[in-house]
Scaffold this motif. Structure first.
Motif, short mmCIF file in Angstrom:
data_model
loop_
_atom_site.label_atom_id
_atom_site.label_comp_id
_atom_site.label_asym_id
_atom_site.label_seq_id
_atom_site.Cartn_x
_atom_site.Cartn_y
_atom_site.Cartn_z
N LYS A 129 -77.25 119.14 -52.16
CA LYS A 129 -75.84 118.91 -51.84
C LYS A 129 -75.25 117.93 -52.84
CE LYS A 129 -76.54 115.37 -48.35
NZ LYS A 129 -76.34 115.02 -46.94
N LEU B 40 -75.67 126.68 -52.27
CA LEU B 40 -75.29 127.67 -51.27
C LEU B 40 -76.27 127.68 -50.09
CD1 LEU B 40 -73.18 130.15 -51.10
CD2 LEU B 40 -75.26 131.49 -51.38
N THR C 186 -79.18 138.24 -48.81
CA THR C 186 -78.29 139.09 -48.04
C THR C 186 -76.91 139.21 -48.70
OG1 THR C 186 -77.80 137.20 -46.65
CG2 THR C 186 -79.41 138.70 -45.82
N LEU C 187 -76.68 138.42 -49.75
CA LEU C 187 -75.42 138.54 -50.49
C LEU C 187 -75.62 139.27 -51.80
CD1 LEU C 187 -74.13 134.88 -50.19
CD2 LEU C 187 -73.35 136.86 -48.90
N GLU D 288 -81.30 116.20 -53.05
CA GLU D 288 -82.16 117.19 -52.39
C GLU D 288 -82.15 116.79 -50.93
OE1 GLU D 288 -85.03 118.70 -50.22
OE2 GLU D 288 -85.76 116.82 -51.08
N THR D 289 -81.87 117.74 -50.03
CA THR D 289 -81.48 117.35 -48.68
C THR D 289 -82.62 117.04 -47.72
OG1 THR D 289 -81.33 119.70 -48.13
CG2 THR D 289 -79.29 118.60 -48.72
N LYS E 154 -82.57 127.49 -41.66
CA LYS E 154 -81.41 127.20 -40.81
C LYS E 154 -80.42 128.34 -40.84
CE LYS E 154 -79.02 124.36 -44.24
NZ LYS E 154 -77.61 124.72 -44.37
N GLY E 155 -80.54 129.20 -41.82
CA GLY E 155 -79.68 130.38 -41.88
C GLY E 155 -80.35 131.42 -42.75
N ALA E 156 -79.67 132.54 -42.96
CA ALA E 156 -80.24 133.56 -43.84
C ALA E 156 -80.09 133.10 -45.29
CB ALA E 156 -79.51 134.88 -43.63
N GLY E 157 -80.90 133.65 -46.17
CA GLY E 157 -80.83 133.28 -47.58
C GLY E 157 -79.81 134.09 -48.33
N GLY F 285 -78.28 125.29 -49.19
CA GLY F 285 -78.29 124.00 -48.52
C GLY F 285 -79.43 123.09 -48.95
#
Ligand SMILES: Cc1cc2nc3c(=O)[nH]c(=O)nc-3n(C[C@H](O)[C@H](O)[C@H](O)COP(=O)(O)OP(=O)(O)OC[C@H]3O[C@@H](n4cnc5c(N)ncnc54)[C@H](O)[C@@H]3O)c2cc1C
Ligand code: SF4
Ligand code: SF4
Ligand code: SF4
Lengths: 452, 423
Positions: free
Chosen positions: B326, B321, B42-43, B334-335, B36-39, B323
């Protein structure tokens, strides 16, 4: 809720987890009517300031003139809660590619925030005449097809382009898209007459085959610039036993949205929906070939313009998803002939933004001997009309440099992509011949037909 | 809803998911990868941490991370390494081969750790680094030149200098100097600056400002901004112009080395036939009647919904972070599958922000067996064809142990391999 969902999707793991009481935020803002008002007031609290959006923004990568998605988006959105005009002037550098939104791990609709901010900025400070003209490709297209030869010649005249750059701010470096001699609607009528004359499947002129009603939505680029893509669609569908109907639509409104001209965009959108709704209500499947048109109809109308498409979600889809469905049902009536070509594939940003990958790749994989290499080089930089604006041309070109280099590294001289404007840019940057996937498919079908 | 069939479905675009997908694809499987987004790669600084500090003396950098890990798995059976360290060497070799072919070689420092200077002037023990961060032993240098950019936010060479001097890792008499480079005057972030430095003309102007500060034998340290896609050319050009190499320190997000790695892996996957669905969220799952196996997962993105049916699933959805997990008052979930999470309702965090023991919430996560199948409190497998990898695994406290990317890499590799072998 963790605020992880971009829109009002069902709760992840719905089967086993009850929605915690702390839920709120994102879901509430995006559902139904409130989406029309387009408030992202709650979504902005989902931003954890991780800078992932900034790190991936293609514009931030190449220029310091742009404050970036995070600052323009959630950071300033907080101020916009009180002061709607809190928009950084650099917002006009956003191309609307949606990369920021695709990579945000926290589900913040960054690109939508930025688009709306740009509209607020334009509503307040106005847009140049140039932007208003570029925002109506359908009007330009209709005029151009009155005398396409002349227009194309003028479009290639160096002194006229130089004057256009000086006076109107339209970059002279980028070739204008060529207008077709005959528009797609005209060619479509000819195509249909020929088939009826030949006595082929007369019932199908209503777009009804095997109980399935299909409407093809071409978009401006096919209508006025590359009608052969539209004809290829009709041929491919016929080869699969489906005869689609075609309607003449105005521009979907995306160029106007990109220019921040929401009123103009809404006007186009309403006109489009007036024509589209009867089909949707009658249960037609609507297939598209332009990812940007599809994204605009299925996402931006509701999210940015407050327009309600009111169809079943799967009713509007891209041609490839539809063809894959036909294949599942065993309805591909011809086996495509081999095409011994090696091509680069470029994924348009709006194709990626839809979150379903590139169904065209699965379809192209059905053609024997066709080698398609994913460039995976990101945004091409053109972003529709963006690259034509004098001050943005260098930005656009710098973004596209990754695409150019990837083509070079992979030693590829031909490419395939779904978006007409990406095709234009790739041709401009690399000199490559660029196809729409449906053109390759129709060629493979035609060759198989000849053999069979 | 449209549907798609594949051999293996990997959930998560972080390091764990990308490595799992790459390994399964290498073994000839058809793979769909969704995120759903980058992991968080990248940070991250871009280094692959295996194990940072000595088990007995947590203030001492580990000399041999492998040795620490082999002792760790003896005493802590719940640590993710205890389930995946059997493939540690294979996974590192695989990762290095992929990175090399992607034009971003990752180097090891013998069998030990690198000690990379950070933007704050501390030394960070990490196991594999890109060439740009493979800084020579600081004990051997006579002079260090720190390059700063006036326009760059979040990087202060003076702070770096003071702390580096304090850390006691430099030979006595080692000089530290600062070269302040000035560019256009407009404030820039690391990403924009990195793009700028890809232009040879700009690089030449930068070097002209550094050169007067340079003496033979000086070690040059720069913030992590030496280019993005064209990082190789930037580094080579810079070395040629300076007459010596320059090394990137570990910086704050957005940090280019982590981004380059993420870019390179994603390109590798796409060019090797993995179907990547970015910006799409797994919102529900379909299980068989006995609730023993997953039959399909359902995704939603702006373009509509999609069902993906696979023989096996790798869950690499990260922790809070990313996702994958939560938290709510008194509970952690676990989502996606609603798998049981191991957590301590009374001990979430230490009082001190920088407590050496680390905050407990970082170690919350799934419990798995040797096959990386999530298990419940009694050790029973929850779903036979679902394997978990990466930060969603419980039992490790990566910020203090310095093992985040190492765990993601090793467990991702193993999950991809097991999934490809059939579960
Ligand atoms: C700021 C920071 C710096 C760090 N620096 C370092 C470092 O220098 N060295 C080091 O070794 N480690 C570092 N780490 C730790 C390391 O980055 C992580 O532990 C590791 O990368 C985790 O990888 P992962 O793939 O398990 O999870 P993540 O990278 O968190 O990826 C999770 C993925 O799952 C996706 N996802 C989650 N839910 C869904 C859903 N429902 N549907 C679809 N997709 C979903 C997310 O979008 C994301 O793509 C750092 C971490 C942080 C936060
Ligand atoms: S990626 Fe999302 S959460 Fe991170 S800074 Fe951008 S908007 Fe905020
Ligand atoms: S839409 Fe594209 S250009 Fe605009 S801020 Fe987001 S990533 Fe940048
Ligand atoms: S998005 Fe489609 S309809 Fe709109 S301008 Fe582009 S081609 Fe035309």
């Amino acid at each position: 809720m963790s605020g992880m969902d971009k829109r009002d999707y069902p709760e992840p793991g719905a089967e086993s987890i009850a929605r915690p009481a702390s839920a709120g935020g994102a879901g509430a803002t995006c559902a139904g009517g409130s989406a029309a008002q387009g408030s992202h007031a709650y979504d902005l609290d989902n931003c954890i300031k991780c800078t992932i959006c900034l790190a991936h923004c293609p514009v931030s990568r190449v220029t310091d003139k742009f404050a970036g998605p995070k600052q323009n988006g959630p950071d300033l959105e907080r101020f916009r809660l009180l002061e709607p005009a809190a928009v950084h002037p650099s917002i006009v550098y956003c191309t609307g590619c949606r990369t920021c939104e695709v990579v945000c791990p926290s589900g913040v609709p960054v690109a939508a925030m930025n688009s709306r901010a740009k509209a607020q900025y334009v509503a307040r400070y106005g847009a140049p005449l140039r932007d208003r003209l570029l925002a109506t490709p359908d009007v330009a297209g209709r005029l151009a097809t009155l005398a396409p030869g002349l227009i194309n010649r003028l479009g290639r005249s160096n002194w006229l382009r130089a004057a256009g750059e000086k006076l109107a701010g339209v970059s002279a470096a980028l070739p204008l898209p060529r207008y077709a001699d005959r528009s797609f609607p005209v060619l479509y009528r000819m195509w249909r007459r020929e088939r009826q004359g030949a006595g082929v499947n007369s019932r199908s002129s209503h777009g009804v085959t095997g109980g399935e009603k299909v409407l093809y939505y071409p978009g401006c680029y096919v209508n006025y610039n590359q009608p052969q893509i539209g004809l290829a669609v009709l041929d491919v569908l016929v080869a699969s036993g489906v005869e689609a109907r075609v309607e003449e639509f105005p521009c979907c409104g995306l160029p106007a949205i990109s220019a921040g001209l929401y009123d103009a965009a809404r006007h186009k959108g309403e006109e489009t929906l007036r024509l589209l709704k009867p089909y949707l209500e009658e249960g037609y499947r609507v297939v598209t070939t332009c990812p940007s048109c599809l994204f605009t109809l299925s996402q931006k109308y509701g999210e940015l313009l407050g327009l309600d498409l009111a169809g079943r979600p799967e009713q509007i889809t891209d041609i490839f998803t539809y063809l894959l469905e036909l294949k599942e049902q065993g309805r591909f009536s011809l086996n495509p002939a081999p095409l011994p070509l090696r091509l680069a594939y470029h994924q348009p940003c709006h194709q990626r933004a839809m979150g379903c990958g590139s169904p065209s790749l699965d379809v192209l994989a059905l053609i024997p001997e066709l080698q398609v290499v994913d460039l995976a080089a990101g945004c091409c930089g053109l972003a529709g009309t963006y690259g034509f604006k004098r001050e943005k041309y260098p930005v656009s070109r710098a973004i596209g440099e990754n695409v150019r280099q990837a083509m070079e590294q992979l030693a590829l001289s031909e490419a395939v992509t779904e978006c007409g404007m990406c095709a234009l840019q790739i041709g401009h940057l690399t000199g490559a011949r660029v196809y729409h996937p449906v053109e390759l498919l129709s060629r493979a079908f035609a060759q198989a037909g000849q053999k069979g | 809803m449209n549907s798609k069939k594949t051999d293996i479905m990997v959930i998560g675009l972080g390091l764990a998911g990308m490595v799992a997908a790459a390994r399964a694809a290498e073994l000839g499987k058809k793979v769909v990868l969704v995120g759903k987004g980058a992991g968080s790669l990248t940070l991250s600084s871009g280094g692959i941490d295996l194990w940072g500090y000595s088990l007995e003396q947590p203030e001492k950098p580990a000399l041999s991370p492998r040795h620490e890990i082999s002792r760790l798995v003896e005493r802590n059976k719940d640590h993710p390494y205890a389930k995946a360290a059997d493939v540690l060497e294979d996974s590192l070799a695989f990762f290095q081969a992929v990175c090399r072919s992607a034009g971003l070689p990752y180097l090891s420092n013998g069998l030990g750790n690198w000690l990379v200077p950070t933007a704050l002037g501390t030394l960070r023990p990490t196991c594999l680094v890109p060439e740009s961060m493979a800084v020579p032993d600081l004990q051997q240098v006579a002079r260090i030149l720190l390059v700063g950019f006036a326009e760059l936010k979040d990087f202060y060479p003076a702070v770096l200098a003071v702390n580096l001097q304090k850390c006691g890792c430099l030979p006595s008499g080692c000089r530290l100097d600062i070269a302040d480079v000035r560019m256009s005057g407009r404030e820039m972030n690391a990403v924009t600056l990195a793009g700028r430095l890809e232009q040879l003309g700009v690089l030449e102007e930068v070097v002209a400002q550094i050169r007067p500060h340079l003496t033979p034998g000086t070690l040059v340290l720069v913030p992590p901004v030496l280019g993005r896609a064209r990082h190789r050319q930037v580094r080579e050009n810079l070395a040629a112009l300076l007459g010596c190499p320059a090394y990137e320190v570990a910086g704050l997000p957005p940090a280019l080395p982590g981004l380059r790695l993420s870019d390179a892996l994603l390109t590798h996957l796409k060019r090797n036939g993995v179907t990547v669905l970015s910006g799409s969220t797994v919102h529900s799952v379909r299980l068989d009647e006995q609730r023993r196996r997953c039959l399909a997962v359902q995704l939603a993105g702006p373009g509509g919904r999609l069902e993906v049916q696979a023989a096996a699933y790798v869950l690499a959805s990260g922790s809070f972070l990313g996702g994958g997990l939560k938290a709510g008052p008194g509970l952690v979930q676990e989502t996606i599958f609603g798998l049981p999470v191991q957590f301590d309702p009374d001990g979430w965090a230490c009082e001190e922000f920088l407590d050496r023991r680390g905050h407990a919430f970082n170690s919350f996560g799934l419990r798995v067996n040797e096959n990386l199948q999530p298990v419940d409190g009694e050790g029973r497998v929850c779903l036979e064809n679902v394997l978990a990898a990466g930060a969603i695994l419980g039992g490790s406290n990566w910020p203090v142990e310095k093992c985040g990317n190492g765990v993601a890499l090793t467990s991702g590799y193993k999950a991809g391999q097991l999934a490809a072998g059939g579960v």
